[in-house]
Design a protein around this motif. Structure first.
Motif, mmCIF file in Angstrom:
data_model
loop_
_atom_site.group_PDB
_atom_site.id
_atom_site.type_symbol
_atom_site.label_atom_id
_atom_site.label_comp_id
_atom_site.label_asym_id
_atom_site.label_seq_id
_atom_site.Cartn_x
_atom_site.Cartn_y
_atom_site.Cartn_z
ATOM 1 N N ASN A 263 0.837 -1.197 0.000
ATOM 2 C CA ASN A 263 0.000 0.000 0.000
ATOM 3 C C ASN A 263 0.870 1.245 0.000
ATOM 4 O O ASN A 263 1.962 1.247 0.568
ATOM 5 N N LEU A 264 0.364 2.295 -0.622
ATOM 6 C CA LEU A 264 1.028 3.594 -0.662
ATOM 7 C C LEU A 264 0.104 4.635 -0.054
ATOM 8 O O LEU A 264 -1.074 4.729 -0.425
ATOM 9 N N ALA A 288 -1.451 9.008 -9.376
ATOM 10 C CA ALA A 288 -0.734 7.937 -8.684
ATOM 11 C C ALA A 288 -1.395 6.586 -8.929
ATOM 12 O O ALA A 288 -0.724 5.579 -9.195
ATOM 13 N N ARG A 289 -2.725 6.541 -8.871
ATOM 14 C CA ARG A 289 -3.429 5.270 -9.053
ATOM 15 C C ARG A 289 -3.319 4.724 -10.467
ATOM 16 O O ARG A 289 -3.504 3.524 -10.690
ATOM 17 N N SER A 290 -3.010 5.584 -11.429
ATOM 18 C CA SER A 290 -2.801 5.081 -12.789
ATOM 19 C C SER A 290 -1.543 4.230 -12.875
ATOM 20 O O SER A 290 -1.381 3.439 -13.807
ATOM 21 N N ILE A 291 -0.647 4.381 -11.894
ATOM 22 C CA ILE A 291 0.600 3.601 -11.835
ATOM 23 C C ILE A 291 0.530 2.543 -10.741
ATOM 24 O O ILE A 291 0.940 1.396 -10.943
ATOM 25 N N ALA A 293 -2.259 1.122 -8.049
ATOM 26 C CA ALA A 293 -3.685 1.196 -7.714
ATOM 27 C C ALA A 293 -3.939 1.344 -6.223
ATOM 28 O O ALA A 293 -4.876 2.044 -5.813
ATOM 29 N N ASN A 294 -3.128 0.729 -5.395
ATOM 30 C CA ASN A 294 -3.397 0.704 -3.952
ATOM 31 C C ASN A 294 -2.836 1.945 -3.269
ATOM 32 O O ASN A 294 -1.993 1.866 -2.379
ATOM 33 N N VAL A 312 -5.422 -5.897 0.347
ATOM 34 C CA VAL A 312 -5.236 -4.936 -0.738
ATOM 35 C C VAL A 312 -6.418 -3.970 -0.753
ATOM 36 O O VAL A 312 -7.580 -4.383 -0.662
ATOM 37 N N MET A 313 -6.146 -2.688 -0.851
ATOM 38 C CA MET A 313 -7.203 -1.693 -0.847
ATOM 39 C C MET A 313 -7.857 -1.623 -2.212
ATOM 40 O O MET A 313 -7.235 -1.879 -3.243
#
Length: 317
Positions: A263-264, A288-291, A293-294, A312-313
């Motif tokens: 997760n990020l 960010a989510r385009s690279i 997802a979590n 996983v989120m």
């Protein structure tokens, strides 16, 4: 392990975001570790569930004011509350001299021990439950990222199996839980490893700010459950990021992807992305989510629990 974000703005505070500080709460030992301590951090603590009296360690990434201006006030308040016994502070060269000067010129006298430790790349501190490491980042001044690792925990004890073998409860069970070989009163030798499941991997956390994208951040965050990474700028403002040696949202995502993080959580946002502006924080999240997802965005007083095998989120929400 619980995270509380006390400040998520970069450079200066805003009406809704204070400058950098994150609290890592360790409920099993009634202890709090702070990462950075920008101005007003003690006020944020008073508005949160974090207890000032439980702070035992403070880790400073670098010597810019938005990461250290809250230190002296917080230390003084800890002393006036009369609860602190010792606080260890870890950070780059100059941190000890800075604190000495602040206390000397403000005539602040602490009633408890404060020990400042100058960090170097590698192991910073360890105990039977946790180890903390640091690595250099790439910023305008010396800056370090931190990695917290929890030791692996023993697998679940098979109580039913022990009962089926007529092993009497008591201290013997504790020995078997630790994987020891025990001789019972009836003469049987019992191997504790036969009663424990697979060891549960310890939880891992990495905190990287302030920095532009760099390989050492990827190495530091390898396989962590949670990577906290600065995302000061939007991808469209990458030119500013390179000038000021800060990260964009896409750089933070690339670090998480390259590190195989689970997760990020992005933080340290520029005030330029306030509501009403052409680019807003939701745009940084989408980038960010385009690279990766979590990804989620931190906000002040956000709580996040780091669980074993963190699920996983979802990509949306």
């Amino acid at each position: 392990m619980h995270l509380t974000f006390l400040g998520t703005s970069s450079g200066v505070p805003t009406r809704s975001r204070n400058v950098s500080s994150i609290a890592l709460r360790l409920p099993q030992r009634s202890e709090v570790w702070l990462f950075d301590c920008g101005e007003g951090t003690q006020h944020q603590i008073m508005r949160s569930d974090v207890r000032l009296s439980q702070i035992s360690k403070i880790f400073i990434t670098h010597m810019h004011g938005d990461h250290i201006f809250g230190l002296t006030g917080l230390l003084a308040s800890c002393g006036m509350a009369g609860n602190a016994k010792r606080i260890d502070i870890y950070g780059p060269s100059g941190l000890g001299e800075y604190l000495d000067a602040c206390q000397r010129y403000s005539e602040t006298h602490l009633s408890y021990e404060v020990q400042v430790h100058r960090v170097k790349p590698g192991l910073v501190v360890s105990d039977p439950e946790f180890s903390v490491y640091c690595a250099p980042l790439k910023h305008r001044v010396t800056a370090y990222g931190y990695r917290v690792e929890e030791v692996d925990r023993p697998g679940r004890f098979d109580l039913k199996k022990a009962q089926a073998m007529n092993i009497p409860p008591g201290p013997v069970y504790a020995q078997l839980k630790r994987g020891e070989t025990v001789q019972l009163d009836d003469g049987r030798m019992v191997d504790g490893k036969e009663f424990s499941g697979a060891a549960q991997p310890g939880r891992k956390l990495a905190y990287c700010t302030d920095t532009i994208y760099c390989d050492s951040a990827v190495d530091l965050a390898q396989d962590v459950d949670v990577l906290i990474h600065e995302a000061t700028f939007a991808h469209q403002d990458a030119g500013l990021a390179y000038q000021r040696l800060h990260s964009t949202s896409t750089m933070a995502a690339q670090v998480a992807l390259g590190a195989n993080a689970k997760n990020l959580i992005m933080t340290h946002f520029s005030p330029r992305y306030a509501p009403g502006n052409a680019i807003q924080l939701n745009d940084l999240l989408a980038e960010a989510r385009s690279i990766f997802a979590n990804t989620r965005m931190a906000h002040d007083f956000m709580n996040y629990e780091i669980k074993a095998h963190t699920p996983v989120m979802a990509a949306a929400g």
